[in-house]
Design an enzyme around this catalytic site. Structure first.
Site, PDB file in Angstrom:
ATOM      1  CG  HIS A 368     -62.350 -39.704 -69.895  1.00  0.00           C
ATOM      2  ND1 HIS A 368     -62.549 -41.005 -70.234  1.00  0.00           N
ATOM      3  CD2 HIS A 368     -61.495 -39.220 -70.818  1.00  0.00           C
ATOM      4  CE1 HIS A 368     -61.862 -41.297 -71.303  1.00  0.00           C
ATOM      5  NE2 HIS A 368     -61.201 -40.237 -71.669  1.00  0.00           N
ATOM      6  NE  ARG A 475     -63.125 -28.392 -76.410  1.00  0.00           N
ATOM      7  CZ  ARG A 475     -62.880 -27.244 -75.757  1.00  0.00           C
ATOM      8  NH1 ARG A 475     -63.677 -26.855 -74.782  1.00  0.00           N
ATOM      9  NH2 ARG A 475     -61.832 -26.516 -76.063  1.00  0.00           N
ATOM     10  NE  ARG A 511     -64.385 -30.442 -81.382  1.00  0.00           N
ATOM     11  CZ  ARG A 511     -63.410 -29.828 -80.673  1.00  0.00           C
ATOM     12  NH1 ARG A 511     -62.634 -28.947 -81.214  1.00  0.00           N
ATOM     13  NH2 ARG A 511     -63.246 -30.135 -79.421  1.00  0.00           N
ATOM     14  CG  ASP A 634     -55.587 -28.391 -81.459  1.00  0.00           C
ATOM     15  OD1 ASP A 634     -54.597 -28.939 -80.924  1.00  0.00           O
ATOM     16  OD2 ASP A 634     -56.738 -28.841 -81.375  1.00  0.00           O
ATOM     17  NE  ARG A 644     -54.704 -28.521 -76.541  1.00  0.00           N
ATOM     18  CZ  ARG A 644     -55.942 -28.467 -77.020  1.00  0.00           C
ATOM     19  NH1 ARG A 644     -56.159 -28.470 -78.320  1.00  0.00           N
ATOM     20  NH2 ARG A 644     -56.960 -28.392 -76.209  1.00  0.00           N
ATOM     21  CB  CYS A 681     -64.252 -21.581 -80.151  1.00  0.00           C
ATOM     22  SG  CYS A 681     -63.478 -22.775 -81.243  1.00  0.00           S
TER      23      CYS A 681
HETATM   24  C1  PEP Z   1     -58.814 -25.533 -79.817  1.00  0.00           C
HETATM   25  O1  PEP Z   1     -57.984 -26.309 -80.276  1.00  0.00           O
HETATM   26  O2  PEP Z   1     -58.568 -24.338 -79.545  1.00  0.00           O
HETATM   27  C2  PEP Z   1     -60.195 -25.982 -79.547  1.00  0.00           C
HETATM   28  C3  PEP Z   1     -61.131 -25.129 -79.239  1.00  0.00           C
HETATM   29  O3  PEP Z   1     -60.439 -27.315 -79.583  1.00  0.00           O
HETATM   30  P1  PEP Z   1     -59.934 -28.321 -78.435  1.00  0.00           P
HETATM   31  O4  PEP Z   1     -59.409 -27.491 -77.307  1.00  0.00           O
HETATM   32  O5  PEP Z   1     -61.114 -29.133 -78.079  1.00  0.00           O
HETATM   33  O6  PEP Z   1     -58.865 -29.086 -79.147  1.00  0.00           O
HETATM   34 MG    MG Z   2     -58.663 -28.202 -81.092  1.00  0.00          MG
END
Ligand code: PEP
Ligand code: MG
Length: 754
Positions: A368, A475, A511, A634, A644, A681
């Site tokens: 955080h 987010r 989202r 993702d 990741r 995104c």
């Molecule tokens: C992604 O997975 O590319 C995304 C934009 O969402 P987050 O990074 O919040 O998982």
């Molecule tokens: Mg994601």
């Protein structure tokens, strides 16, 4: 039975210690007097001082062991009970030393008959400089007061080491108490950026040379004043705005207030001061105890409580360090915060204006505090081993959030090199600011929408400085993650309407809550999963426990009254999940309308393409979903089967490789066929070479972190999108896996500004 020392022994001890330290004796003579005095005051048969020389603990003085052993008994760093005390940096109090598994027998000391052993570390801010030991023939456990007394003596010894009193003892000059040499610590970059500044310690050290006070009455008044200030600040926090951005909840603050008013905490501090310690030394001692108890605690509640107490000790030490200032400290202009770890609320408490960077011993890439640091636009580097112990307040620090390292007390050349890099960055930032209003159009006239990724109110200000066309990814889980309890519906409504108000006419795509996996909410109990990234996360939780999702959708609908509302769902894997989720939205809309609400002026509901499976079902979403957005972070994690957040594999595979690019091309074709708007995104959209390639594939809506917008716009304004498309199509026919080198070479040849 061996008699225990009389109560108040600590005070007597402190007085005698002062007498010894104030003499003009040699260091060795002082040490000898010290051990004799301790042994007699504590009614111990043995008292010994071991000091660390390199990786050895050497016996420097003893009463009770054979005098010939002095400077001859040398224990390896981790050897024996002394090694154990040094290793754990905690007192060891045992009745039957010879039977302890770590006991190491040294015949030259003649210590065979001693059973009881009490060792305390000679320590300063977790760096151990030696060990002080008392032993008794009789088998006994030392009382808490005896442990305390010995810790006080250890503090004094620390002061003597610090004062260089041992300079005349052979070869001890290498004991460096106040670090002064340049050091380079390599950790991990959590938030990008560079900073040059002065260290501010979140866990302050007691100032050297101030273990004792000359006037206990005056010292107690200082302690009282500092305690009162700590309490007042907590009260003010509670009364001011409990639901503020930092999300430190009322309940948490109330617990804090209770602890701050706890009698035993205060009594313990006061006893130290009345015994002759300075207020800082008393607070530091309390902190060491709380930390030790926290580390030893198995019970989570107890651990939390000790953690809170440690936090209070830190607040107290800060209050003592700046008697005039408030709890936020009077930070220097260019503060670099050094902490073991830090919570989002605490980080925000320091305020954004003077904080230039954050260096942590621990921390996590998706913690955080990292989210906050990114939103504040300051570098944060974590996993810097022992940084707290290797830095003193005011030391110069260079923090490199590009490479993930910290330079402590750097050489002038290093500072100059970093100043140049900083200048370059700020020149670039100025250039981007100048180009803020240039249209995002390629050389051959393709218009690209550049959108912002955001998650906190702090990010939304970048809409203005980047002239982004809107927020392509908001987010919503960030509000939940930086909060210490579930944000109330009213708090959610407030955030969403503030964001919409700040965005004005520009669209915002919210989202829905994307938690689970590595995004954990402390207040939502979850089961440990073998593979969290493949587990119960994102929309899967939303559909199975719809209460949370429903509340959030209700809040979004209410906040967007009379405005355009765009909502998208994370990690949709099969079309039915989207259909079910959309139904929740429609139902909430109907509920709002039944209550006489207008509802949003326009509602668009979209799907995030993050699971490869859904990419093959785009046709089935036609007519059902209003838009699509690819979360490349993702999507690539699942495409390459590479976690990741695991540094060992995260960078192993390249999105600029033929298989990944063919997949992205396929998705774009599918979306075009289905007639659905599509954006990207993930982080890739904000990197110039990747963005160039996405444009070459025909993508024209890119949402990215604020820092990406300037560089991406500069790139695309120098790009011929048609030519890039042709080049990429021919590269995709080749057998090379990663096309990164070819793509950068092409960009260079064509004069694309990367
Ligand atoms: C992604 O997975 O590319 C995304 C934009 O969402 P987050 O990074 O919040 O998982
Ligand atoms: Mg994601």
């Amino acid at each position: 039975m061996t008699p225990s020392p009389a109560p108040g022994a600590a005070r007597v001890l402190v007085r005698k210690l002062r007498e010894i330290t104030n003499t003009s004796d040699t260091a060795q003579a002082k040490l000898n007097r010290l051990v004799t005095m301790i042994a007699s005051t504590m009614v111990a048969d043995v008292c010994s001082i071991y000091l660390k020389r390199g990786i050895i603990h050497e016996l420097f003085a003893t009463e009770g062991l054979k005098p010939e052993a002095v400077h001859r008994t040398r224990l390896k760093e981790n050897e024996g009970l002394v090694g154990l005390v040094a290793e754990t940096a905690r007192p060891l109090n045992i009745a039957d030393a010879p039977h302890h598994s770590r006991f190491s027998y040294r015949p030259e000391t003649g210590e065979d008959p001693f059973n009881a052993f009490l060792g305390v570390p000679i320590v300063r801010s977790e760096r151990v400089f030696g060990v002080l030991v008392v032993q008794n023939r009789a088998s006994r456990v030392y009382s808490e007061e005896e442990v305390e007394s010995l810790q006080i003596v250890a503090m004094v010894l620390m002061e003597m080491v610090a004062a260089g009193s041992f300079g005349d003892l052979s070869g001890l000059q290498e004991v460096e108490v106040r670090p002064s040499r340049p050091e380079r610590l390599v950790g991990r970059a959590f938030a990008d950026g560079l900073a040059i500044g002065r260290a501010v310690l979140h866990e302050p050290h007691a100032p050297l040379g101030r273990a004792f006070s000359d006037d206990p009455v005056k010292e107690e008044a200082r302690l009282d004043a500092a305690l009162a200030r700590v309490r007042k600040t907590i009260d003010e926090h509670i009364e001011s705005d409990p639901g503020r951005l930092s999300g430190q909840s009322r309940e948490v603050l109330e617990t804090f207030r209770m602890l701050a008013n706890d009698h035993s905490w205060e009594a313990r501090l006061k006893r130290g001061v009345r015994d002759g310690l300075s207020a800082e030394a008393a607070a530091e001692r309390a902190r060491a105890e709380h930390r030790a108890k926290m580390q030893a605690a198995r019970d989570a509640y107890m651990r939390d409580q000790m953690h809170d107490l440690e936090d209070l000790d830190n607040r107290l030490m800060r209050a003592l360090a700046s008697p005039e200032g408030d709890d936020k400290l009077s930070l220097p202009e260019d503060a670099i915060l050094i902490a073991r770890d830090i919570g989002p609320a605490e980080l925000l408490d320091y305020g954004a204006d003077r904080l230039k960077g954050v260096a942590l011993e621990e921390g996590g890439a998706s913690s955080h505090a990292t989210i906050i640091a990114k939103a504040l636009g300051i570098p944060m580097v974590g996993r810097l081993t022992q940084i707290g112990a290797r830095v003193e307040a005011g030391d110069r620090i260079v923090l490199d959030g590009e490479r993930g390292e910290a330079r402590l007390r750097p050489e002038p050349e290093v500072v100059v090199a970093y100043e140049q890099r900083l200048e370059l960055r700020s020149a670039q930032a100025e250039e981007f600011a100048r180009q803020r209003d240039d249209p995002a159009v390629t050389r051959d006239g393709a218009e690209i929408s550049l959108l912002l990724n955001a998650g906190l109110m702090l990010d939304v200000q970048h809409l203005a400085d980047t002239a982004a066309k809107g927020i392509g990814l908001f987010r919503t889980e960030f509000q939940f993650m930086v909060s210490e309890r579930l944000p109330r519906t009213s708090e959610q409504i407030k955030l969403y309407s503030d964001v919409l108000a700040a965005a004005g006419d520009r669209p915002v795509t919210f989202r829905t809550l994307d938690v689970g996996g590595d995004k954990v909410l402390s207040y939502v109990p979850t089961e440990r999963e073998e593979n969290p990234a493949l587990g119960w996360r994102a929309l899967r939780i939303g559909l199975e426990r719809p209460a949370l999702l429903r509340t959030q959708v209700r809040a979004l609908i209410e906040a967007a009254e009379g405005r355009r509302l765009r909502v998208m769902f994370p990690l949709v894997t099969v079309p039915q999940e989207f259909i079910d989720a959309r139904e929740i939205v429609e139902k909430e809309l109907a509920v709002a309308q039944a209550r006489g609400r207008k509802g949003p002026a326009k509602l668009e509901v979209g799907v995030m393409i993050e699971a490869p499976a859904i990419a093959f079902a785009i046709g089935m979403l036609a007519g059902k979903a209003d838009f699509l957005s690819i979360g490349t972070n993702d999507l690539m994690q699942y495409f390459f089967a590479a976690d990741r957040s695991n540094p060992r594999v995260a960078d192993r595979y390249d999105i600029l490789s033929a298989p990944a690019l063919k997949f992205l091309r396929f998705i774009r074709e599918q979306a075009a066929e289905a007639g659905m708007p599509l954006s990207v995104c993930g982080e890739a959209a904000g990197k110039p070479l990747e963005a160039m390639t996405l444009i070459a594939l025909g993508y024209d809506r890119l949402s990215m972190p604020a820092a990406g917008i300037g560089p991406v716009k500069r790139m695309l304004r120098s790009l011929d999108a048609q030519a890039a498309h042709a080049e990429l199509e021919s590269l995709l026919k080749s057998h090379n896996t990663s096309l990164r080198p070819e793509l950068s070479a092409w960009a260079k040849r064509e004069g694309v500004a990367l």
